[in-house]
Design an enzyme around this catalytic site. Structure first.
Site, mmCIF file in Angstrom:
data_model
loop_
_atom_site.group_PDB
_atom_site.id
_atom_site.type_symbol
_atom_site.label_atom_id
_atom_site.label_comp_id
_atom_site.label_asym_id
_atom_site.label_seq_id
_atom_site.Cartn_x
_atom_site.Cartn_y
_atom_site.Cartn_z
ATOM 1 N N LYS A 61 25.405 12.392 38.157
ATOM 2 C CA LYS A 61 26.459 11.578 38.761
ATOM 3 C C LYS A 61 26.140 10.081 38.726
ATOM 4 O O LYS A 61 27.045 9.251 38.852
ATOM 5 C CB LYS A 61 26.742 12.065 40.165
HETATM 6 C C1 PLP Z 1 28.120 17.569 40.360
HETATM 7 C C2 PLP Z 1 27.168 18.431 39.646
HETATM 8 C C3 PLP Z 1 27.586 19.441 38.776
HETATM 9 C C4 PLP Z 1 29.058 19.750 38.548
HETATM 10 O O1 PLP Z 1 29.740 18.712 37.928
HETATM 11 P P1 PLP Z 1 31.325 18.625 38.047
HETATM 12 O O2 PLP Z 1 31.701 17.348 37.410
HETATM 13 O O3 PLP Z 1 31.632 18.639 39.522
HETATM 14 O O4 PLP Z 1 31.868 19.815 37.366
HETATM 15 C C5 PLP Z 1 26.634 20.187 38.100
HETATM 16 N N1 PLP Z 1 25.322 19.979 38.308
HETATM 17 C C6 PLP Z 1 24.870 19.034 39.136
HETATM 18 C C7 PLP Z 1 23.420 18.862 39.314
HETATM 19 C C8 PLP Z 1 25.771 18.213 39.822
HETATM 20 O O5 PLP Z 1 25.317 17.276 40.640
#
Ligand code: PLP
Length: 496
Positions: free
Chosen positions: A112
């Protein structure tokens, strides 16, 4: 064609990208989309030799045309600089016959960061809709673990902004919780919520929809609320860049030639990461399939195999908490594009979801979706076995989210002509206890002792920011009830 944004549920709005980013979510509850998406292609042949930052300039230029090249250049330089531990930002590494794209080399060790390092910089180039020069944007976020910290890190002390983060009490790891509760910055607030992620996210959506609250916040505190969840278009589009970066690295390593198709396997929760892959495809990236990897909360698997989305099911708290989601918000954007912009259909489906907890899409639409999106899921034992298998086979340590995707790589038949890229969404050091258990290492101590064991046993190194949490000061200890969240937000705004 000019790029304007409107809701997935109606075509009334006509916002610039900047306005859509500042606003976050449409008034009718829909997500902002642009019908110009894909009209401007990115020249794939020009990718080899380009840096991540250069690729970002090109991709973001196509997606956010009302930002000047100078503005984007500045945002990109600030967001993808020294705070990343690898100069490629999202390095691609071989994993047996496949590849892994590491998205976790940013300041909070989760993918993120890619979006949340740049979103505050985008926002700094937006201006208040109603001309209130004192207006502050307060980011309001419900997090299943990783978004919260990444958003806090991005927005802490960012001019003209504040941020309030809610996380489900007891449902994030010790490391994740400490990452948030130790966050520095004069404009940040963090609280645990009595409920699960979906409860918290639903409450946040209600707060966004509360007109009376919005008026009080604007009148009393010059505050407008905005979202840093992946429903914000400014959060989504930076993720398109790494799909192009992966392709550029495959070209540079002479694994593929320009035009060859690639398959991506994506650990999925809110459908943001994988949707960005679909945007990349619309922008001209040769993407063969996008494979949705879920954990035991396999609502997307059921949807993609049957055409019925049904959130009326037990919620499982698993060892991959950032994928523990029953409502995948960004799916709405995918449905919008694949139904060729049928806002009436989307609005009906979302109404059904709201009212009945379920909806069913037309068969032809499902068939179209399935041409592009594959799907599968792993239960918790399979996740643990996958972490072990990946280490034994490749001497590469993966986290429990990435492991859901790895499990599918192992299950899916391999077409030797199509390279497969597994997106790795978090550093294993964010979940050291689970990883140690899976690998048969000592997991009896604190998360920090687990990190030391993991480092010692595998010869890898814990990210310094994570290891340092052990001695960082906890600033936030608030626990609020679901129906106390709104009040908490109002108090935070007053305190600014
Ligand atoms: C947020 C997240 C996901 C999922 O991603 P999305 O965009 O919500 O589908 C997968 N793995 C990790 C470690 C995350 O932080």
């Amino acid at each position: 064609m000019t790029t304007t944004f409107h809701s997935t549920r109606s075509t009334n709005d006509s916002l610039t990208a900047k306005q859509a980013i500042r606003k976050g979510i449409a008034d009718d509850g829909g997500l902002f989309v642009s019908d110009a998406l894909g009209k401007t292609k990115v020249d794939v042949a020009s990718l080899p030799g380009k840096s991540y930052q250069q690729i970002a300039a090109e991709v973001l230029g196509a997606l956010l045309p009302d930002f000047t090249a100078e503005e984007l250049g500045q945002c990109i330089a600030d967001a993808y600089g020294e705070q990343w531990s690898d100069e490629r930002i999202t390095p691609l590494k071989p994993l047996g016959d496949d590849y892994v794209l590491e998205l976790f080399n940013g300041p909070t060790s989760a993918f993120k960061d890619v979006a949340l390092q740049i979103l505050p910089r985008f926002m700094a180039h937006t201006t208040p809709a109603d001309g209130d020069a004192d207006e502050k944007i307060m980011i309001l976020t419900a997090t299943s673990g990783d978004t919260g910290k990444a958003a806090l890190a991005g927005f802490a002390d960012a001019p003209g902004t504040a941020i309030t983060v809610f996380y489900p009490e007891g449902k994030v790891s010790q490391v994740q919780e400490l990452q948030m509760t130790t966050q520095a910055g004069s404009n940040v607030q963090v609280a645990a919520v009595e409920g699960n992620f979906d409860d918290a996210q639903s409450a946040v959506k209600r707060i966004f929809g509360d007109r009376a609250l919005a008026e009080r916040l604007a009148g009393n505190s010059h505050v407008v609320l905005s979202s840093a969840n992946s429903i914000n278009v400014g959060r989504l589009v930076p993720q398109v860049v790494y799909y192009f970066s992966a392709y550029a690295q495959l070209l540079a390593d002479q694994v593929i030639n320009v035009g060859d198709e690639v398959e991506f396997v994506v650990p999925t929760g809110n459908f943001g990461d994988i949707l960005a892959g679909y945007y990349a495809k619309l922008l001209g990236l040769p993407v063969k399939h996008l494979v949705v990897a879920s954990d035991k909360n396999n609502v997307l698997f059921d949807f993609l195999t049957t055409g019925t989305y049904n959130r009326q099911r037990p919620f499982f708290q698993t060892i991959s908490p950032s994928m523990d989601i029953l409502i995948s918000s960004n799916l709405e954007r995918m449905l919008y594009y694949l139904s060729e912009g049928d806002t009436r259909l989307i609005s009906m489906l979302m109404n059904d979801l709201n009212k009945w907890g379920t909806y069913e899409i037309p068969e032809e639409l499902l068939a179209k979706i399935r041409q592009i999106f594959g799907t599968g899921w792993a239960d918790e034992d399979q996740v643990r076995e996958s972490i072990k298998h990946c280490w034994d086979e490749h001497h590469y340590v993966i986290d429990p989210h990435t492991a859901c995707g790895y499990y599918l790589l192992e299950q899916m038949p391999r077409d030797p002509l199509t390279p497969r890229v597994l997106l790795s969404t978090a550093s294993p050091y964010k979940f050291p206890r689970v990883v140690n258990e899976a690998l048969g290492f000592d997991a009896t101590g604190t998360d920090f002792e687990c990190m030391d064991v993991l480092a010692h046993e595998t010869g890898t190194t814990a990210p310094a920011a994570l290891r340092g949490l052990e001695t960082a000061d906890v600033r936030f200890k608030d626990v609020v009830a679901i129906d106390g969240m709104e009040d908490y937000v109002e108090k935070a705004a007053q305190a600014l």
